[in-house]
Design an enzyme around this catalytic site. Structure first.
Site, PDB file in Angstrom:
ATOM      1  N   ARG A 148       0.816  -1.219   0.000  1.00 14.86           N
ATOM      2  CA  ARG A 148       0.000   0.000   0.000  1.00 14.86           C
ATOM      3  C   ARG A 148       0.843   1.259   0.000  1.00 14.86           C
ATOM      4  O   ARG A 148       0.500   2.263  -0.568  1.00 14.86           O
ATOM      5  CB  ARG A 148      -0.876   0.026   1.268  1.00 14.86           C
ATOM      6  N   LYS A 208      -1.250 -16.926   6.585  1.00 12.83           N
ATOM      7  CA  LYS A 208      -2.187 -16.680   7.662  1.00 12.83           C
ATOM      8  C   LYS A 208      -2.164 -15.195   8.020  1.00 12.83           C
ATOM      9  O   LYS A 208      -1.157 -14.554   7.717  1.00 12.83           O
ATOM     10  CB  LYS A 208      -1.859 -17.536   8.881  1.00 12.83           C
ATOM     11  N   ASP A 249       1.160 -22.241   6.114  1.00  8.15           N
ATOM     12  CA  ASP A 249       1.364 -22.181   7.564  1.00  8.15           C
ATOM     13  C   ASP A 249       2.852 -22.477   7.748  1.00  8.15           C
ATOM     14  O   ASP A 249       3.290 -23.602   7.503  1.00  8.15           O
ATOM     15  CB  ASP A 249       0.515 -23.249   8.261  1.00  8.15           C
ATOM     16  N   HIS A 250       3.607 -21.472   8.154  1.00  5.76           N
ATOM     17  CA  HIS A 250       5.065 -21.650   8.088  1.00  5.76           C
ATOM     18  C   HIS A 250       5.571 -22.754   9.027  1.00  5.76           C
ATOM     19  O   HIS A 250       6.679 -23.249   8.850  1.00  5.76           O
ATOM     20  CB  HIS A 250       5.809 -20.327   8.297  1.00  5.76           C
ATOM     21  N   GLU A 263       6.923 -18.891  23.751  1.00  6.21           N
ATOM     22  CA  GLU A 263       7.792 -17.873  23.147  1.00  6.21           C
ATOM     23  C   GLU A 263       8.248 -16.900  24.227  1.00  6.21           C
ATOM     24  O   GLU A 263       7.537 -16.690  25.222  1.00  6.21           O
ATOM     25  CB  GLU A 263       7.011 -17.082  22.094  1.00  6.21           C
ATOM     26  N   ASP A 275      -4.135 -16.333  16.875  1.00  8.45           N
ATOM     27  CA  ASP A 275      -2.812 -16.204  16.259  1.00  8.45           C
ATOM     28  C   ASP A 275      -2.097 -17.552  16.121  1.00  8.45           C
ATOM     29  O   ASP A 275      -1.385 -17.772  15.154  1.00  8.45           O
ATOM     30  CB  ASP A 275      -1.962 -15.256  17.137  1.00  8.45           C
ATOM     31  N   HIS A 303      -0.975 -23.024  13.698  1.00 13.55           N
ATOM     32  CA  HIS A 303       0.275 -23.708  14.060  1.00 13.55           C
ATOM     33  C   HIS A 303       0.059 -24.887  15.030  1.00 13.55           C
ATOM     34  O   HIS A 303       0.543 -25.993  14.802  1.00 13.55           O
ATOM     35  CB  HIS A 303       1.258 -22.739  14.713  1.00 13.55           C
ATOM     36  N   LYS A 355       3.095 -15.994  24.990  1.00 11.47           N
ATOM     37  CA  LYS A 355       4.204 -15.064  24.773  1.00 11.47           C
ATOM     38  C   LYS A 355       4.811 -14.725  26.132  1.00 11.47           C
ATOM     39  O   LYS A 355       4.171 -14.892  27.172  1.00 11.47           O
ATOM     40  CB  LYS A 355       3.693 -13.782  24.109  1.00 11.47           C
TER      41      LYS A 355
HETATM   42  C1  BG6 Z   1       3.326 -16.263  13.763  1.00  8.65           C
HETATM   43  C2  BG6 Z   1       2.582 -15.533  14.841  1.00  8.65           C
HETATM   44  O1  BG6 Z   1       2.426 -16.869  12.872  1.00  8.65           O
HETATM   45  O2  BG6 Z   1       4.145 -17.277  14.350  1.00  8.65           O
HETATM   46  C3  BG6 Z   1       3.558 -14.928  15.824  1.00  8.65           C
HETATM   47  O3  BG6 Z   1       1.792 -14.496  14.257  1.00  8.65           O
HETATM   48  C4  BG6 Z   1       4.496 -15.990  16.369  1.00  8.65           C
HETATM   49  O4  BG6 Z   1       2.863 -14.304  16.906  1.00  8.65           O
HETATM   50  C5  BG6 Z   1       5.143 -16.764  15.220  1.00  8.65           C
HETATM   51  O5  BG6 Z   1       5.504 -15.324  17.115  1.00  8.65           O
HETATM   52  C6  BG6 Z   1       5.919 -17.958  15.753  1.00  8.65           C
HETATM   53  O6  BG6 Z   1       6.665 -18.520  14.703  1.00  8.65           O
HETATM   54  P1  BG6 Z   1       8.144 -19.080  14.932  1.00  8.65           P
HETATM   55  O7  BG6 Z   1       8.545 -19.658  13.630  1.00  8.65           O
HETATM   56  O8  BG6 Z   1       8.966 -17.892  15.375  1.00  8.65           O
HETATM   57  O9  BG6 Z   1       8.019 -20.097  16.021  1.00  8.65           O
END
Ligand code: BG6
Length: 484
Positions: free
Chosen positions: A63, A141, A170-171, A209, A228, A233, A333
């Protein structure tokens, strides 16, 4: 030309991966943090590994207009810090200028309003696959913010694209150790016979985390830990652990089995949400001995914010394999340590013949899969302590990825971007999988929205989460594994 490859062969024989076919990657929202921190380092790694075609190109859309050179510098900064910050990377790993030049020279920037991108791609005739050419859209996502919006988004994009053109990302599925769950379970004969209610007492999935809300308040305040992390995940980990053996590693065979798990999760009514789900928010505390503020004191967070930064829950899976086996999930977190772990606790031996030994409780057998940061697996069991009398002690057998394999730092996106290019959707979500995830959490979202008496437990930053979450397990004589 058929660009698909046989994943089974590629993964099993460890032959070098083939260069991906020529394609143009369009990144919508390219000015965002994700592009800088993860996606571009992943592209850079693929370039380094020579897996990108000479004809590969990137169109970055955002944007906010930004001059091309300034934009390239901004991305290069992200790659430099990825190269030096990755926990498992040697601090001295040099920035590969050549790989970066390769990527930078393929990057174009246009500014555009974010909107119904897929519809507009369709209207512009950009998604028609003809003459053997593919058109694929990767969608990161958050895929919707609840069940209704996820369904609406699926319906909207499926009017324009066919399911095989859609890569819902989804990473977590790009992480080596997440993929390894399937290998561990289905490439070894010893686990599967025990992988059921007859032998497993319970399962714990922890995604902890140390990062806080920090500068992400605008996104996080409206999202919270449940949306989130859980339907995406955490449920990916849950489905991989609980699924039945797929007929093959073909995308649909695997995705069907994963979907069946989420479909079988026992739907929570209001009373069960109150009893089996805990939400929390961090107060001030210490992370790595440094003081950090409470969530409510982070920039742009409302001083009376009710957004949860922690969620724990007990779920049941109503099928023959898992009936009666509790699944405990937690994510938060500002926890004491960054760790993602799945622990399978097995049932005790049926007869305690060591009753008169100097131990009260036998060490439970636990298979722990460490997803990050120190990837590996361990098995805990009892052994005889050397000496004249029978005395038992708990011992642990450890497998560590980095000791066995010479692993390069990756973001998880490398595999996913590459798989999209070669047309392998096994590690991507199908429409039904995304919706099934939202379906499980929807009753929780509804109750929290409608009943303001549901407590928000404040926990100390740097702790293992709120005490109320311990009660989820204590009430049946179990306990969370320490986050160490
Ligand atoms: C993301 C979330 O999808 O995944 C974040 O939005 C989170 O809040 C993150 O910190 C965690 O991914 P990774 O690969 O750092 O464990």
């Amino acid at each position: 030309m058929d660009s698909r490859v046989d994943r089974t062969n590629r993964r099993q024989t460890q032959t070098p991966a083939h260069q991906a076919p020529p394609c143009t990657l369009v990144i919508f929202g390219a000015g965002g943090d994700l592009t800088k921190r993860l996606l571009m380092p992943a592209i850079y790694n693929l370039a380094k590994a020579k897996l990108l075609s000479e004809k590969f190109a990137i169109i970055a859309v955002d944007r906010t207009p930004k001059p091309v050179d300034a934009f390239r510098d901004y991305l290069a900064e992200g790659i430099r810090s990825f190269v030096s910050d990755t926990a498992s990377a040697p601090a001295t790993e040099p920035f590969d200028k050549q790989a970066w030049e390769f990527v930078a020279s393929r990057l174009a920037v246009a500014s555009q309003l974010f909107g119904t991108i897929v519809e507009q791609l369709g209207a512009a005739g950009l998604v028609q696959e003809k003459d053997g050419r593919f058109r694929r859209v990767i969608i990161e996502k958050p895929f919707g913010t609840d069940l209704a919006s996820a369904r609406a988004l699926n319906a909207q994009i499926l009017r324009v694209l066919s399911e095989p053109q859609i890569y819902r990302m989804d990473h977590f599925l790009g992480k080596e150790t997440v993929q390894n769950i399937m290998v561990l379970r289905f490439a070894n004969g010893i686990f599967e016979p025990m992988w059921n209610r007859d032998h497993i007492d319970h399962v714990q999935i922890s995604v902890a985390e140390t990062v806080g809300v920090e500068r992400r308040a605008r996104f996080y305040e409206a999202t919270g830990a449940l949306r989130d992390m859980v339907p995406n995940h955490v449920f990916q980990l849950l489905s991989l652990i609980a699924m039945g053996p797929p007929n093959s590693f073909a995308a649909d065979a695997v995705r069907t089995e994963k979907h069946k798990v989420l479909e079988a999760v026992h739907p929570l009514d209001d009373a069960e949400v109150r009893r089996n789900v805990v939400r929390g928010q961090y107060g001030p505390g210490l992370i790595n001995k440094n003081p950090v503020p409470a969530c409510r004191e982070e920039p742009d967070v409302a001083r009376d914010s009710n957004t949860e930064t922690y969620v724990a829950m007990q779920l049941a899976i109503d099928n023959w394999r898992w009936a009666g086996v509790p699944f405990y999930l937690r994510t938060g977190k500002r926890m004491t340590r960054r760790t993602t772990e799945i622990a399978i606790q097995f049932k005790q031996a049926p007869f305690a013949m060591f009753r008169n030994t100097p131990v009260d409780i036998l060490t439970p057998n636990v298979l722990a899969l460490q997803i990050q940061p120190d990837e590996g697996a361990s098995l805990q069991f009892s052994a005889k302590v050397p000496g004249p009398e029978i005395s038992l002690g708990g011992v642990r057998m450890n497998f560590s990825y980095k000791d066995y394999f010479n692993t390069e730092p990756t973001t998880g996106y490398e595999t996913l971007v590459y798989d999209c290019m070669i047309g392998d959707a096994m590690l991507f979500n199908r429409a039904d999988g995304v919706e099934a995830g939202w379906e499980v959490v929807q009753p929780i979202l509804d109750l929290w929205q409608n009943d303001k008496t549901v407590p928000l437990e404040i926990y100390t930053a740097g702790s293992a989460g709120p005490e109320a979450a311990d009660n989820l397990l204590w009430r049946s004589g179990r306990q969370w594994r320490p986050l160490t």
